[in-house]
Write a protein that holds these residues in place. Structure first.
Motif, PDB file in Angstrom:
ATOM      1  N   VAL A   1       0.841  -1.200   0.000  1.00 53.90           N
ATOM      2  CA  VAL A   1       0.000   0.000   0.000  1.00 53.90           C
ATOM      3  C   VAL A   1       0.879   1.255   0.000  1.00 53.90           C
ATOM      4  O   VAL A   1       0.631   2.200  -0.760  1.00 53.90           O
ATOM      5  CB  VAL A   1      -0.975  -0.007   1.199  1.00 53.90           C
ATOM      6  N   LEU A   2       1.907   1.265   0.836  1.00 52.19           N
ATOM      7  CA  LEU A   2       2.795   2.428   0.884  1.00 52.19           C
ATOM      8  C   LEU A   2       3.553   2.616  -0.430  1.00 52.19           C
ATOM      9  O   LEU A   2       3.740   3.748  -0.875  1.00 52.19           O
ATOM     10  CB  LEU A   2       3.778   2.304   2.054  1.00 52.19           C
ATOM     11  N   ARG A   3       3.966   1.530  -1.044  1.00 52.34           N
ATOM     12  CA  ARG A   3       4.644   1.649  -2.347  1.00 52.34           C
ATOM     13  C   ARG A   3       3.714   2.282  -3.385  1.00 52.34           C
ATOM     14  O   ARG A   3       4.156   3.068  -4.217  1.00 52.34           O
ATOM     15  CB  ARG A   3       5.112   0.288  -2.840  1.00 52.34           C
ATOM     16  N   ALA A   4       2.427   1.934  -3.326  1.00 50.05           N
ATOM     17  CA  ALA A   4       1.465   2.498  -4.277  1.00 50.05           C
ATOM     18  C   ALA A   4       1.256   3.991  -4.026  1.00 50.05           C
ATOM     19  O   ALA A   4       1.144   4.773  -4.972  1.00 50.05           O
ATOM     20  CB  ALA A   4       0.134   1.747  -4.187  1.00 50.05           C
ATOM     21  N   LEU A   5       1.207   4.389  -2.753  1.00 53.52           N
ATOM     22  CA  LEU A   5       0.943   5.790  -2.408  1.00 53.52           C
ATOM     23  C   LEU A   5       2.198   6.667  -2.406  1.00 53.52           C
ATOM     24  O   LEU A   5       2.098   7.882  -2.586  1.00 53.52           O
ATOM     25  CB  LEU A   5       0.283   5.880  -1.027  1.00 53.52           C
TER      26      LEU A   5
ATOM     27  N   ASP B   1      -0.991   5.539  14.316  1.00 54.96           N
ATOM     28  CA  ASP B   1      -0.841   6.953  14.696  1.00 54.96           C
ATOM     29  C   ASP B   1      -1.181   7.863  13.511  1.00 54.96           C
ATOM     30  O   ASP B   1      -1.560   9.017  13.706  1.00 54.96           O
ATOM     31  CB  ASP B   1       0.588   7.260  15.145  1.00 54.96           C
ATOM     32  N   TYR B   2      -1.032   7.347  12.304  1.00 50.05           N
ATOM     33  CA  TYR B   2      -1.308   8.125  11.093  1.00 50.05           C
ATOM     34  C   TYR B   2      -2.766   8.020  10.652  1.00 50.05           C
ATOM     35  O   TYR B   2      -3.129   8.575   9.621  1.00 50.05           O
ATOM     36  CB  TYR B   2      -0.366   7.695   9.960  1.00 50.05           C
ATOM     37  N   ALA B   3      -3.576   7.319  11.436  1.00 52.81           N
ATOM     38  CA  ALA B   3      -5.001   7.172  11.124  1.00 52.81           C
ATOM     39  C   ALA B   3      -5.835   7.417  12.380  1.00 52.81           C
ATOM     40  O   ALA B   3      -6.617   6.566  12.795  1.00 52.81           O
ATOM     41  CB  ALA B   3      -5.275   5.773  10.566  1.00 52.81           C
ATOM     42  N   PRO B   4      -5.683   8.609  12.996  1.00 49.92           N
ATOM     43  CA  PRO B   4      -6.371   8.854  14.261  1.00 49.92           C
ATOM     44  C   PRO B   4      -7.894   8.828  14.143  1.00 49.92           C
ATOM     45  O   PRO B   4      -8.575   8.524  15.121  1.00 49.92           O
ATOM     46  CB  PRO B   4      -5.860  10.233  14.686  1.00 49.92           C
ATOM     47  N   ASP B   5      -8.418   9.118  12.964  1.00 53.60           N
ATOM     48  CA  ASP B   5      -9.871   9.140  12.798  1.00 53.60           C
ATOM     49  C   ASP B   5     -10.502   7.753  12.896  1.00 53.60           C
ATOM     50  O   ASP B   5     -11.709   7.628  13.078  1.00 53.60           O
ATOM     51  CB  ASP B   5     -10.255   9.770  11.459  1.00 53.60           C
TER      52      ASP B   5
ATOM     53  N   ALA C   1      -8.152  -5.390   8.337  1.00 53.92           N
ATOM     54  CA  ALA C   1      -6.747  -4.994   8.476  1.00 53.92           C
ATOM     55  C   ALA C   1      -6.343  -4.093   7.314  1.00 53.92           C
ATOM     56  O   ALA C   1      -5.671  -3.073   7.516  1.00 53.92           O
ATOM     57  CB  ALA C   1      -5.851  -6.228   8.536  1.00 53.92           C
ATOM     58  N   LEU C   2      -6.749  -4.445   6.112  1.00 51.34           N
ATOM     59  CA  LEU C   2      -6.425  -3.609   4.948  1.00 51.34           C
ATOM     60  C   LEU C   2      -7.072  -2.235   5.039  1.00 51.34           C
ATOM     61  O   LEU C   2      -6.463  -1.242   4.643  1.00 51.34           O
ATOM     62  CB  LEU C   2      -6.837  -4.309   3.654  1.00 51.34           C
ATOM     63  N   ASP C   3      -8.284  -2.163   5.564  1.00 57.50           N
ATOM     64  CA  ASP C   3      -8.926  -0.852   5.752  1.00 57.50           C
ATOM     65  C   ASP C   3      -8.059   0.049   6.628  1.00 57.50           C
ATOM     66  O   ASP C   3      -7.838   1.224   6.304  1.00 57.50           O
ATOM     67  CB  ASP C   3     -10.309  -1.010   6.396  1.00 57.50           C
ATOM     68  N   LEU C   4      -7.578  -0.489   7.757  1.00 54.76           N
ATOM     69  CA  LEU C   4      -6.734   0.303   8.661  1.00 54.76           C
ATOM     70  C   LEU C   4      -5.396   0.640   8.020  1.00 54.76           C
ATOM     71  O   LEU C   4      -4.890   1.764   8.164  1.00 54.76           O
ATOM     72  CB  LEU C   4      -6.514  -0.453   9.969  1.00 54.76           C
TER      73      LEU C   4
ATOM     74  N   ARG D   1      -2.618   6.494   3.909  1.00 53.68           N
ATOM     75  CA  ARG D   1      -3.069   7.796   3.395  1.00 53.68           C
ATOM     76  C   ARG D   1      -2.663   8.912   4.351  1.00 53.68           C
ATOM     77  O   ARG D   1      -2.228   9.990   3.927  1.00 53.68           O
ATOM     78  CB  ARG D   1      -4.582   7.792   3.180  1.00 53.68           C
ATOM     79  N   GLY D   2      -2.791   8.672   5.648  1.00 54.70           N
ATOM     80  CA  GLY D   2      -2.366   9.666   6.640  1.00 54.70           C
ATOM     81  C   GLY D   2      -0.879   9.945   6.576  1.00 54.70           C
ATOM     82  O   GLY D   2      -0.448  11.099   6.623  1.00 54.70           O
TER      83      GLY D   2
END
Length: 146
Positions: A22-26, A108-112, A130-133, A139-140
């Motif tokens: 996911v991070l590689r994609a973003l 920590d990067y997804a506080p919402d 898990a993928l949702d989180l 994204r955060g």
């Protein structure tokens, strides 16, 4: 300047390889890798249910292979992301004296989301959750300044 980011979970077969993809994609300009705190699955591909769940979202985990986190990773990476508090504690136990590389919980990067960890789908069976989180945290992180 490209960042060097390492995602870490327990076995490096579910959460951290998914976070790597996911991070590689973003963050295509950054160097992204993943590892596990245990040596249980070294050299193995990600867990098949995680491969399938990730593939359904456009991420290819199949080429990845598990490796164990090492103290040398502190010098190699600019940021280390732990999937849960136990992973964070195990990572910190290997920190070389004087090293200041940040180690943070990925959530920590997804506080919402209200989540304080990415639960291990190897045990929960909830690969999509898990993928949702992971996607929310990625994204955060992507919104953070370099």
């Amino acid at each position: 300047m490209p960042r060097k980011i390492l995602a870490v979970c327990l076995g490096n077969i579910c959460r951290s390889p998914a976070a790597e993809a996911v991070l590689r994609a973003l963050l295509p300009d950054d160097e992204i890798d993943s590892a596990g705190t245990s040596n249980w699955h070294v050299g193995e591909p990600p867990h098949p249910p995680m491969i399938r769940a990730a593939r359904a979202r456009g991420y290819d985990l199949a080429p990845l292979r598990a490796r164990q986190f090492a103290s040398a990773d502190f010098a190699r990476f600019d940021l280390i992301l732990a999937m849960d508090a136990r992973n964070l504690s195990d990572i910190e136990a290997l920190r070389p004296a004087g090293n200041t590389t940040p180690v943070r919980l990925f959530t920590d990067y997804a506080p919402d989301t209200g989540a304080d960890q990415v639960p291990d789908p190897y045990y929960t069976g909830d690969y999509d959750g898990a993928l949702d989180l992971i996607e929310a945290a990625a994204r955060g992180l992507a919104r953070q300044p370099d």
